[in-house]
Design a protein around this motif. Structure first.
Motif, PDB file in Angstrom:
ATOM      1  N   ARG A  41      16.972   4.246 -14.643  1.00  0.00           N
ATOM      2  CA  ARG A  41      17.555   4.525 -15.957  1.00  0.00           C
ATOM      3  C   ARG A  41      19.002   4.052 -15.987  1.00  0.00           C
ATOM      4  N   PHE A  42      19.512   3.857 -17.201  1.00  0.00           N
ATOM      5  CA  PHE A  42      20.891   3.392 -17.379  1.00  0.00           C
ATOM      6  C   PHE A  42      21.581   4.227 -18.443  1.00  0.00           C
ATOM      7  N   VAL A  43      22.907   4.264 -18.350  1.00  0.00           N
ATOM      8  CA  VAL A  43      23.682   4.858 -19.446  1.00  0.00           C
ATOM      9  C   VAL A  43      25.001   4.095 -19.585  1.00  0.00           C
ATOM     10  N   PRO A  44      25.324   3.651 -20.809  1.00  0.00           N
ATOM     11  CA  PRO A  44      26.629   3.003 -20.998  1.00  0.00           C
ATOM     12  C   PRO A  44      27.737   4.060 -20.943  1.00  0.00           C
ATOM     13  N   GLN A  45      28.858   3.670 -20.371  1.00  0.00           N
ATOM     14  CA  GLN A  45      29.956   4.627 -20.232  1.00  0.00           C
ATOM     15  C   GLN A  45      31.248   4.035 -20.781  1.00  0.00           C
ATOM     16  N   LEU A  54      27.684  12.912 -21.981  1.00  0.00           N
ATOM     17  CA  LEU A  54      27.012  11.898 -22.806  1.00  0.00           C
ATOM     18  C   LEU A  54      26.858  10.583 -22.061  1.00  0.00           C
ATOM     19  N   SER A  55      27.757  10.340 -21.100  1.00  0.00           N
ATOM     20  CA  SER A  55      27.702   9.041 -20.436  1.00  0.00           C
ATOM     21  C   SER A  55      27.504   9.194 -18.929  1.00  0.00           C
ATOM     22  N   ILE A  56      26.927  10.346 -18.557  1.00  0.00           N
ATOM     23  CA  ILE A  56      26.548  10.543 -17.151  1.00  0.00           C
ATOM     24  C   ILE A  56      25.163  11.190 -17.084  1.00  0.00           C
ATOM     25  N   ALA A  57      24.475  10.985 -15.985  1.00  0.00           N
ATOM     26  CA  ALA A  57      23.210  11.670 -15.702  1.00  0.00           C
ATOM     27  C   ALA A  57      22.920  11.417 -14.243  1.00  0.00           C
ATOM     28  N   ASN A  58      22.253  12.355 -13.626  1.00  0.00           N
ATOM     29  CA  ASN A  58      21.985  12.200 -12.200  1.00  0.00           C
ATOM     30  C   ASN A  58      21.038  11.049 -11.922  1.00  0.00           C
ATOM     31  N   GLU A  59      21.302  10.337 -10.856  1.00  0.00           N
ATOM     32  CA  GLU A  59      20.451   9.226 -10.432  1.00  0.00           C
ATOM     33  C   GLU A  59      20.230   8.206 -11.555  1.00  0.00           C
ATOM     34  N   THR A  60      21.286   7.976 -12.313  1.00  0.00           N
ATOM     35  CA  THR A  60      21.206   7.008 -13.412  1.00  0.00           C
ATOM     36  C   THR A  60      22.289   5.969 -13.202  1.00  0.00           C
ATOM     37  N   ASN A  61      21.986   4.727 -13.477  1.00  0.00           N
ATOM     38  CA  ASN A  61      22.978   3.657 -13.311  1.00  0.00           C
ATOM     39  C   ASN A  61      23.955   3.676 -14.478  1.00  0.00           C
ATOM     40  N   LYS A  62      25.241   3.783 -14.153  1.00  0.00           N
ATOM     41  CA  LYS A  62      26.240   3.801 -15.224  1.00  0.00           C
ATOM     42  C   LYS A  62      26.782   2.401 -15.430  1.00  0.00           C
ATOM     43  N   CYS A 165      24.926   3.604 -34.192  1.00  0.00           N
ATOM     44  CA  CYS A 165      26.169   4.281 -34.612  1.00  0.00           C
ATOM     45  C   CYS A 165      25.902   5.791 -34.605  1.00  0.00           C
ATOM     46  N   GLY A 166      26.455   6.487 -33.635  1.00  0.00           N
ATOM     47  CA  GLY A 166      26.166   7.915 -33.506  1.00  0.00           C
ATOM     48  C   GLY A 166      24.863   8.139 -32.758  1.00  0.00           C
ATOM     49  N   GLY A 167      24.459   7.152 -31.976  1.00  0.00           N
ATOM     50  CA  GLY A 167      23.196   7.266 -31.222  1.00  0.00           C
ATOM     51  C   GLY A 167      23.423   7.506 -29.736  1.00  0.00           C
ATOM     52  N   TYR A 168      24.663   7.848 -29.360  1.00  0.00           N
ATOM     53  CA  TYR A 168      24.998   8.306 -28.003  1.00  0.00           C
ATOM     54  C   TYR A 168      24.553   7.341 -26.897  1.00  0.00           C
ATOM     55  N   GLY A 169      24.692   6.044 -27.162  1.00  0.00           N
ATOM     56  CA  GLY A 169      24.424   5.042 -26.115  1.00  0.00           C
ATOM     57  C   GLY A 169      22.957   4.904 -25.740  1.00  0.00           C
TER      58      GLY A 169
END
Ligand SMILES: Cc1cc2nc3c(=O)[nH]c(=O)nc-3n(C[C@H](O)[C@H](O)[C@H](O)COP(=O)(O)OP(=O)(O)OC[C@H]3O[C@@H](n4cnc5c(N)ncnc54)[C@H](O)[C@@H]3O)c2cc1C
Length: 452
Positions: A41-45, A54-62, A165-169
């Motif tokens: 999984r990924f999350v933009p930061q 909102l821009s972190i999660a465990n075992e997720t690629n930032k 827009c307002g979709g939390y990445g």
């Protein structure tokens, strides 16, 4: 080398959680696709300054975007700028202020990135005039590994535009954003600080001053029982004309450049929380007296008004490592008095100090999971402990019963049940997201809690 991978642990700004994962730092946006060679999984930061995870999660690629800023495209005649999403508000001001253009909607710290503003669809102190960040956005370029680079605006790929827009990445990585800037008649704000005897005087004062002023917010003390919620209204109007010497642009830009970056990692270095009822009482007394005396009527420059917290970020450190809770809710006008009466009794019952309380006037139409609508927005902070958690669990019920809208980006504990009952369009967001990204590649701690 075009990209850097590293294992890292991230801390949420309010101290609520830590999460680990791989960090992918793109040196250039056109190398973004390399990031997705990694599995998972990924999350933009952005700057990771959201109070909720909102821009972190465990075992997720930032995918950290801050600092990757290139390729400015600035039409100085029409005030249209395309900026890369990792640019901070401070960096944007450096580019635009000398040309008398500014971003109309700004949250309270220059370290915040434009990508973060878009993801959380932030608001400023002029929401009643200029709405949220989305309303300033003309277009965006979005990267998703299964779609490639996509240009989105209100007519092309409009569904992706509205979800982002307002979709939390959660739709992908926003690479650049096209913004319509506002023309600055003057960077000098004629400001007034007006005393409020109690919070019940606020709706009338907000409505009256919204007819004459450009920027408004209030501050309240929720800890005394007499004149509960007394405080002040801070209002500002752009000065109509500017005389030579009124504005020292150079020194403002230097100040901005030298602002110490705010970082979630270093917030609250002390092991203990220093904000107990007695210290909060003293802090509020000193702050309100100073504000009432120092700035009764006068002029501030735009940066001082937009970022009042700039030289006061020690406030966040006082909570220590355990951190704080923030809750921010939009209260319909016809429920305001009742909700405030309830809150007064709740604070007394759970006996927890409220370290800060502030309100803004809001307008706009509810849409998907954006924090927007008509009413008064109240935010308050509490030290993070078991008593404040009890208060917030009780507050959840008040929110639901009074049809308030809680801000997802502010409350790291907002329960699924409250989110689902307060955001009637959450199902439309979820189904749109699933259609755009059936694999649900982008996820954060918050999206997992809210089952998005
Ligand atoms: C001192 C202070 C004052 C504040 N004042 C206000 C205020 O007045 N009004 C207000 O509304 N908020 C305010 N906030 C909250 C803050 O503006 C938002 O939480 C904002 O989203 C933080 O941006 P960031 O750069 O730290 O991004 P992050 O917190 O890292 O990310 C925020 C969201 O945006 C997404 N995102 C970031 N970059 C990208 C990208 N390039 N592509 C896709 N998605 C991306 C993330 O995935 C995440 O969902 C304040 C915060 C602080 C610390």
């Amino acid at each position: 080398m075009t990209s850097i991978f590293a294992k890292k642990t991230f801390k949420c700004f309010d101290g609520s959680e830590r999460a680990s994962g791989n960090l992918f730092t793109p040196e250039q946006f056109n190398n973004l696709k390399n990031a997705f060679l990694a599995v998972g999984r990924f999350v933009p930061q952005g700057a990771c300054l959201s109070y909720a995870p909102l821009s972190i999660a465990n075992e997720t690629n930032k995918i950290p975007m801050r600092g990757v800023i290139r390729g400015l495209n600035f039409d100085k005649t029409n005030g249209i700028i395309e900026i890369e999403a990792g640019m901070t508000l401070g960096q944007l001001a450096q580019e635009t202020l000398p040309h008398y253009w500014y971003l109309k909607v700004q949250p309270g710290h220059p370290s915040i990135t434009l990508g973060g503003c878009l993801g959380a669809d932030v608001h400023g102190k002029n929401q009643f005039q200029d709405l949220n960040f989305k309303e300033q956005v003309l277009f965006l370029k979005l990267y998703h590994p299964d779609h490639g680079m996509v240009f989105c605006d209100r007519s092309q790929n409009s569904e992706a535009f509205h979800l982002t827009c307002g979709g939390y990445g959660l739709t992908g990585v926003v690479v650049s954003i096209g913004i319509q800037l506002g023309q600055l008649s003057s960077p000098i704000i004629e400001s007034e600080t007006l005393p409020l005897e109690n919070i019940f005087d606020l709706p009338k004062a907000l409505k009256e001053r919204s007819l004459t002023d450009d920027l408004i917010y209030s501050w309240h003390d929720f800890n005394k029982t007499k004149n509960w919620g007394h405080g002040f209204l801070k209002v500002g109007r752009y000065k109509k004309s500017l005389h030579p010497g009124d504005w020292d642009l150079k020194s403002d830009l230097i100040k901005l450049e030298n602002v110490k970056a705010l970082e979630s990692e270093s917030r609250g270095p002390l092991p203990i929380n220093l904000l107990c009822p007695l210290s909060v009482y003293a802090m509020n007394l000193a702050y309100s007296q100073k504000e009432m005396k120092a700035h009764k009527k006068g002029s501030l420059n735009l940066l001082e008004f937009l970022f009042p917290v700039l030289n006061k970020t020690i406030y966040f450190d006082l909570f220590g490592k355990s951190g704080f809770h923030e809750t921010q809710v939009l209260i319909p006008f016809d429920r305001f008095e009742h909700v405030m009466t309830e809150l007064k009794s709740g604070i007394k019952k759970f006996h927890t100090p409220v370290t800060l309380a502030s309100c803004k006037l809001f307008k706009g139409q509810p849409e998907l999971i954006r924090f927007i609508g008509e009413g008064i927005v109240l935010a308050f902070n509490l030290p993070r402990n078991s008593e404040s958690l009890k208060l917030l669990n009780w507050w959840d019920q008040v929110i639901i019963e009074n049809k308030c809208l809680p801000n997802i980006s502010k409350d790291s504990r907002l329960p699924l049940k409250v989110f689902e009952s307060c955001y009637p369009q959450h199902g439309d967001f979820k189904s749109g997201l699933l259609k755009w990204d059936p694999k649900r590649i982008f996820q954060s701690s918050t999206s997992q809690r809210l089952q998005l």
